[in-house]
Design a protein around this motif. Structure first.
Motif, PDB file in Angstrom:
ATOM      1  N   SER A  29       0.857  -1.108   0.043  1.00 39.06           N
ATOM      2  CA  SER A  29       0.113   0.032   0.132  1.00 39.06           C
ATOM      3  C   SER A  29       0.961   1.267   0.079  1.00 39.06           C
ATOM      4  O   SER A  29       0.636   2.292  -0.598  1.00 39.06           O
ATOM      5  CB  SER A  29      -0.712  -0.048   1.107  1.00 39.06           C
ATOM      6  OG  SER A  29      -1.704  -1.044   1.127  1.00 39.06           O
ATOM      7  N   LEU A 117      -3.873  -0.232  -8.465  1.00 42.48           N
ATOM      8  CA  LEU A 117      -4.560  -1.330  -7.692  1.00 42.48           C
ATOM      9  C   LEU A 117      -5.614  -2.131  -8.653  1.00 42.48           C
ATOM     10  O   LEU A 117      -5.869  -3.402  -8.286  1.00 42.48           O
ATOM     11  CB  LEU A 117      -5.486  -0.458  -6.614  1.00 42.48           C
ATOM     12  CG  LEU A 117      -4.599   0.055  -5.477  1.00 42.48           C
ATOM     13  CD1 LEU A 117      -5.544   0.949  -4.792  1.00 42.48           C
ATOM     14  CD2 LEU A 117      -3.805  -0.869  -4.762  1.00 42.48           C
ATOM     15  N   THR A 127      -5.382  -4.784  -2.294  1.00 41.72           N
ATOM     16  CA  THR A 127      -4.881  -3.765  -1.164  1.00 41.72           C
ATOM     17  C   THR A 127      -5.750  -2.468  -1.207  1.00 41.72           C
ATOM     18  O   THR A 127      -6.459  -2.318  -1.976  1.00 41.72           O
ATOM     19  CB  THR A 127      -3.496  -3.972  -1.046  1.00 41.72           C
ATOM     20  OG1 THR A 127      -2.916  -3.389   0.149  1.00 41.72           O
ATOM     21  CG2 THR A 127      -2.818  -3.434  -2.468  1.00 41.72           C
ATOM     22  N   ASP A 128      -5.004  -1.719  -0.805  1.00 46.47           N
ATOM     23  CA  ASP A 128      -5.238  -0.280  -0.748  1.00 46.47           C
ATOM     24  C   ASP A 128      -4.136   0.377  -1.009  1.00 46.47           C
ATOM     25  O   ASP A 128      -2.863  -0.003  -0.938  1.00 46.47           O
ATOM     26  CB  ASP A 128      -5.974   0.324   0.357  1.00 46.47           C
ATOM     27  CG  ASP A 128      -5.448   0.352   1.623  1.00 46.47           C
ATOM     28  OD1 ASP A 128      -4.433  -0.432   1.835  1.00 46.47           O
ATOM     29  OD2 ASP A 128      -6.099   0.580   2.841  1.00 46.47           O
ATOM     30  N   ALA A 129      -4.326   1.814  -0.970  1.00 44.58           N
ATOM     31  CA  ALA A 129      -2.995   2.737  -1.421  1.00 44.58           C
ATOM     32  C   ALA A 129      -2.913   3.508  -0.154  1.00 44.58           C
ATOM     33  O   ALA A 129      -3.564   4.368   0.302  1.00 44.58           O
ATOM     34  CB  ALA A 129      -3.384   3.526  -2.578  1.00 44.58           C
TER      35      ALA A 129
END
Length: 135
Positions: A29, A117, A127-129
């Motif tokens: 991330s 993503l 996932t996320d950032a």
């Protein structure tokens, strides 16, 4: 005939897997957020601002975004706006060009993070950032 109790689960193994998984998610991330901010800055700022500055911006921006969210995030409509303004404020503080440039960097960073993503999700890595709100 007496029933036997199930075998105990080794909590140490579960905790270790959770920690490793959490660290891995954080690193991916953080990398995505840093790359996205780097691209946004390269598109809108006329000079090379460096990967290190983007990493600091991602870390500090995520911290400020979360901190403002703790105190104001519960306020409908105003809370999320204040959180976003705080994040853009960190970008404005880190990069030259004023609020307009900071908004542009934020938009490009968000767009790049969404694209990265999406590509990771196609590979089965969801996932996320870190450092990019709303992604």
């Amino acid at each position: 005939m007496a029933e036997t109790a199930p075998a105990p689960v080794l909590q140490g193994a579960v905790a270790t897997e959770s920690i490793v998984s959490g660290v891995l998610v954080f690193l991916v991330s953080f990398l995505v957020g840093t790359v996205a901010i780097t691209v946004g800055a390269q598109v809108l700022v006329d000079r090379d601002t460096g990967y290190r500055r983007a990493a600091v911006t991602a870390l500090f921006g995520a911290f400020v975004y979360a901190l403002v969210g703790v105190f104001f995030g519960w306020i409908p409509l105003l809370g999320p706006i204040l959180m976003l303004l705080a994040w853009v404020g960190v970008i404005n503080w880190q990069y030259p060009g004023g609020w307009g440039t900071a908004l542009g960097i934020a938009f490009v960073a968000w767009l790049v993070a969404v694209l990265i993503l999406y590509g990771l999700s196609l590979l089965g890595i969801a996932t996320d950032a870190f450092g990019i709100p709303g992604v």
